[in-house]
Design an enzyme around this catalytic site. Structure first.
Site, mmCIF file in Angstrom:
data_model
loop_
_atom_site.group_PDB
_atom_site.id
_atom_site.type_symbol
_atom_site.label_atom_id
_atom_site.label_comp_id
_atom_site.label_asym_id
_atom_site.label_seq_id
_atom_site.Cartn_x
_atom_site.Cartn_y
_atom_site.Cartn_z
ATOM 1 N N ASP A 188 -12.378 15.415 -8.940
ATOM 2 C CA ASP A 188 -13.599 16.041 -8.408
ATOM 3 C C ASP A 188 -14.182 15.286 -7.219
ATOM 4 O O ASP A 188 -15.387 15.327 -6.976
ATOM 5 C CB ASP A 188 -14.676 16.169 -9.503
ATOM 6 C CG ASP A 188 -14.146 16.821 -10.750
ATOM 7 O OD1 ASP A 188 -13.471 17.850 -10.621
ATOM 8 O OD2 ASP A 188 -14.392 16.300 -11.859
ATOM 9 N N LYS A 203 -11.575 16.756 -2.921
ATOM 10 C CA LYS A 203 -10.276 16.835 -2.245
ATOM 11 C C LYS A 203 -10.049 18.210 -1.639
ATOM 12 O O LYS A 203 -9.468 18.331 -0.572
ATOM 13 C CB LYS A 203 -9.133 16.554 -3.233
ATOM 14 C CG LYS A 203 -9.137 15.168 -3.814
ATOM 15 C CD LYS A 203 -8.033 15.005 -4.830
ATOM 16 C CE LYS A 203 -8.204 15.850 -6.066
ATOM 17 N NZ LYS A 203 -9.336 15.530 -6.930
ATOM 18 N N GLY A 232 -9.672 22.124 -10.156
ATOM 19 C CA GLY A 232 -10.664 23.114 -9.730
ATOM 20 C C GLY A 232 -11.137 22.788 -8.346
ATOM 21 O O GLY A 232 -12.161 22.155 -8.174
ATOM 22 N N HIS A 233 -10.371 23.159 -7.349
ATOM 23 C CA HIS A 233 -10.760 22.833 -5.979
ATOM 24 C C HIS A 233 -11.707 23.896 -5.434
ATOM 25 O O HIS A 233 -11.381 25.079 -5.443
ATOM 26 C CB HIS A 233 -9.524 22.735 -5.082
ATOM 27 C CG HIS A 233 -8.604 21.633 -5.481
ATOM 28 N ND1 HIS A 233 -9.054 20.370 -5.761
ATOM 29 C CD2 HIS A 233 -7.278 21.600 -5.652
ATOM 30 C CE1 HIS A 233 -8.029 19.602 -6.080
ATOM 31 N NE2 HIS A 233 -6.934 20.334 -6.038
ATOM 32 N N THR A 288 -9.003 20.155 -21.336
ATOM 33 C CA THR A 288 -9.551 21.448 -20.926
ATOM 34 C C THR A 288 -8.994 22.603 -21.782
ATOM 35 O O THR A 288 -9.272 23.768 -21.485
ATOM 36 C CB THR A 288 -9.249 21.727 -19.438
ATOM 37 O OG1 THR A 288 -7.853 21.526 -19.217
ATOM 38 C CG2 THR A 288 -10.025 20.789 -18.538
ATOM 39 N N GLN A 316 -6.666 16.126 -9.768
ATOM 40 C CA GLN A 316 -7.283 15.048 -10.564
ATOM 41 C C GLN A 316 -7.404 13.782 -9.699
ATOM 42 O O GLN A 316 -7.601 13.895 -8.511
ATOM 43 C CB GLN A 316 -6.512 14.773 -11.860
ATOM 44 C CG GLN A 316 -6.595 15.910 -12.882
ATOM 45 C CD GLN A 316 -5.496 16.924 -12.735
ATOM 46 O OE1 GLN A 316 -4.364 16.587 -12.491
ATOM 47 N NE2 GLN A 316 -5.821 18.186 -12.876
ATOM 48 N N ARG A 368 -18.423 22.117 -17.388
ATOM 49 C CA ARG A 368 -18.951 20.975 -18.153
ATOM 50 C C ARG A 368 -19.754 20.042 -17.260
ATOM 51 O O ARG A 368 -19.327 19.749 -16.143
ATOM 52 C CB ARG A 368 -17.785 20.155 -18.735
ATOM 53 C CG ARG A 368 -17.166 20.777 -19.963
ATOM 54 C CD ARG A 368 -16.263 19.787 -20.676
ATOM 55 N NE ARG A 368 -14.974 19.643 -20.010
ATOM 56 C CZ ARG A 368 -13.975 18.908 -20.488
ATOM 57 N NH1 ARG A 368 -14.124 18.251 -21.631
ATOM 58 N NH2 ARG A 368 -12.844 18.817 -19.850
ATOM 59 N N GLY A 371 -21.677 17.339 3.340
ATOM 60 C CA GLY A 371 -22.075 18.660 2.854
ATOM 61 C C GLY A 371 -20.843 19.441 2.451
ATOM 62 O O GLY A 371 -19.714 19.022 2.712
HETATM 63 P P1 GDP Z 1 -11.787 18.374 -6.004
HETATM 64 O O1 GDP Z 1 -11.340 18.724 -7.372
HETATM 65 O O2 GDP Z 1 -11.556 16.930 -5.674
HETATM 66 O O3 GDP Z 1 -11.315 19.313 -4.939
HETATM 67 O O4 GDP Z 1 -13.331 18.472 -6.022
HETATM 68 P P2 GDP Z 1 -14.207 19.772 -6.083
HETATM 69 O O5 GDP Z 1 -13.624 20.919 -5.378
HETATM 70 O O6 GDP Z 1 -14.669 19.967 -7.492
HETATM 71 O O7 GDP Z 1 -15.373 19.251 -5.171
HETATM 72 C C1 GDP Z 1 -16.530 18.901 -5.695
HETATM 73 C C2 GDP Z 1 -17.655 19.724 -5.143
HETATM 74 O O8 GDP Z 1 -18.238 18.993 -4.102
HETATM 75 C C3 GDP Z 1 -17.347 21.083 -4.564
HETATM 76 O O9 GDP Z 1 -18.367 21.980 -4.956
HETATM 77 C C4 GDP Z 1 -17.395 20.845 -3.058
HETATM 78 O O10 GDP Z 1 -17.760 21.990 -2.315
HETATM 79 C C5 GDP Z 1 -18.437 19.818 -2.981
HETATM 80 N N1 GDP Z 1 -18.390 18.918 -1.828
HETATM 81 C C6 GDP Z 1 -17.292 18.389 -1.209
HETATM 82 N N2 GDP Z 1 -17.691 17.524 -0.252
HETATM 83 C C7 GDP Z 1 -19.045 17.504 -0.287
HETATM 84 C C8 GDP Z 1 -20.039 16.757 0.425
HETATM 85 O O11 GDP Z 1 -19.746 15.954 1.289
HETATM 86 N N3 GDP Z 1 -21.343 16.980 0.086
HETATM 87 C C9 GDP Z 1 -21.718 17.863 -0.869
HETATM 88 N N4 GDP Z 1 -23.015 17.997 -1.142
HETATM 89 N N5 GDP Z 1 -20.813 18.567 -1.574
HETATM 90 C C10 GDP Z 1 -19.498 18.381 -1.287
#
Ligand code: GDP
Length: 432
Positions: free
Chosen positions: A13, A16, A40-41, A127, A221, A300, A412
């Protein structure tokens, strides 16, 4: 060879998805090499949110080929649901999504088995998608591959072989989850649709690399969930670190040019297991709310805490990182003080390297360095020099602690909310 890799350095999370999506601008091919539909990207493009579980994050770039490599385990109902969703958003996946004939399938029996195992004591907080049992069957040599599935007779034979073993160990699974004919009745409907996507992806990838097509390997992951290098046993069932990218894609190590890691500016973790810098009570709630830290796949709530410098250095070493991308810096706006753990106190000893044992991690008291925070909102900032000095100092310290250049800072969710870091001498791109 123009091959790059992007990995999570924490417990997943890290954001990525956004970074892979950005790098995909430059990539001709994006590859998933491990894990299953537990990833879950979340991608936010032009204000529209897309959550991907199995399909590589490059799919939103129309010219990019996407590969689900041999190291992935996949559920066909989930795959086609995701493809239908993408189609409804106008994303064409035909002739661009390739699935390895060596990848293993998650079968109804795997989900039934996991539901059975995760009841009560001994649960590891999975999960419940059957991913662990599918990997276990692969290692036990009773798994079923995509290639076998394409031939109905071979599929029925593989299911019958698996059933014999299953019944020896777990006699109580529902019949519809293990009877070959009933499983075929549930899954056979996908055969014709799957067929055109299946190929020897390892062969294709090496050929593409030799033709100088730019390939991006996308980790799911994170390093601390790696079955070998993570916080075992509270880990995932695959190798989420750099080594897994080779075994899970068929691309040999010496073809890989660059390895980049993604870290949040703080730490989160889903499920059980040690987490030395975790913040409890109101402090944890505050960070969770500010960062929207709820699982993209499961919903979760994620456990939240300060950045762990020991864990990050462990990830840098295991993966041989060439660069780091720090995400979610914006989430820390409004904190008077921000912290990074640089050592642990453990049984009267000062540890400066991330220990293997769960006991040591559970007993570890983080030793923190504190930094003055900033009150400004960062999400509209686009240049390093615009960032408050205190935010720059914090990122500079991450660079010092890890001894790795910071390529990007993300402030962001949007693609544009990404700032080239202080050590960015050249544009970050896939390949050389
Ligand atoms: P992954 O599994 O590593 O791809 O992580 P996720 O897709 O779950 O990313 C985590 C959340 O953080 C997602 O809702 C993204 O849109 C959000 N996100 C990624 N980079 C940033 C950031 O720099 N700032 C904020 N506020 N949210 C971010």
């Amino acid at each position: 060879m123009p091959v790059s890799m992007i990995l999570g350095t924490q417990w997943g999370d890290e954001g990525k998805g956004k970074i892979v999506d950005l790098l995909s601008d430059d990539a001709d091919v994006v590859v998933r090499f491990q894990g299953g539909p537990n990833a879950g990207h979340t991608l936010v493009v032009d204000g529209e949110t897309t959550v991907l579980h199995l399909v590589p994050s490059g799919i939103l770039h129309p010219k990019t080929d996407c590969v689900i490599g041999n190291g992935v385990v996949l559920n066909l109902d989930g795959l086609f649901q995701e493809l239908d969703e993408l189609k409804s958003k106008g994303v064409n996946t035909e002739g661009r999504l390739w699935i390895s004939d060596r990848a293993h399938l998650i079968l109804p029996g795997h989900r039934a088995l996991e539901a059975h195992e995760e009841q009560g004591a001994g649960a590891v907080g999975t999960t419940l998608r059957g991913i662990g049992p599918a990997y276990r069957d692969k290692m036990a040599r009773i798994g079923v591959t995509v290639g076998e599935f394409l031939n109905k007779e071979a599929f029925l034979t593989a299911l019958a072989r698996q059933r014999v073993w299953r019944e020896r160990l777990v006699p109580s699974l529902p019949e519809e989850s293990i009877d070959p004919d009933q499983v075929e009745a549930q899954m056979g409907v996908y055969r014709d649709r799957l067929k055109p996507m299946v190929r020897d992806t390892g062969l294709a990838l090496v050929q593409w690399a030799k033709q100088d097509r730019r390939i991006l390997l996308e980790g799911a992951q994170g390093t601390l969930l790696d079955v070998d290098h993570g916080t075992y046993p509270f880990v995932t069932s695959s190798n989420a670190s750099a080594g897994g990218a080779c075994t899970g894609s068929g691309i040999p190590p010496r073809m890989i040019d660059r390895v980049l890691g993604v870290t949040k500016a703080y730490t989160t973790r889903v499920g059980l297991g040690p987490f030395p810098t975790e913040l409890g009570g109101e402090e944890g709630e505050k960070l969770r709310a500010a960062g929207g830290e709820f699982g993209a796949t499961t919903g979760r709530p994620r456990r939240c805490g300060w950045l762990d410098g020991l864990a990050l250095r462990h990830a840098v070493r295991i993966n041989g990182l060439d660069g780091l991308i720090v995400t979610k810096l914006d989430v820390l706006s409004g904190y008077e003080t921000i912290k990074i753990a640089t050592a642990y106190q453990c049984d009267g000893e000062l540890l400066t390297e991330f220990p293997a044992g769960i006991g040591a991690l559970e007993g570890a008291e983080p030793v923190y360095e504190s930094f003055p925070g900033w009150s400004e909102s960062l999400d509209s900032m686009r240049h390093w020099d615009e960032l408050p000095q205190t935010a720059r100092n914090f990122v500079a310290r991450i660079k010092e602690i890890t001894d790795v250049p910071i390529h990007w800072v993300s402030v962001g969710q949007a693609r544009e909310a990404t700032i080239p870091g202080p050590s960015l001498e050249t544009k970050v791109r896939v390949g050389r």
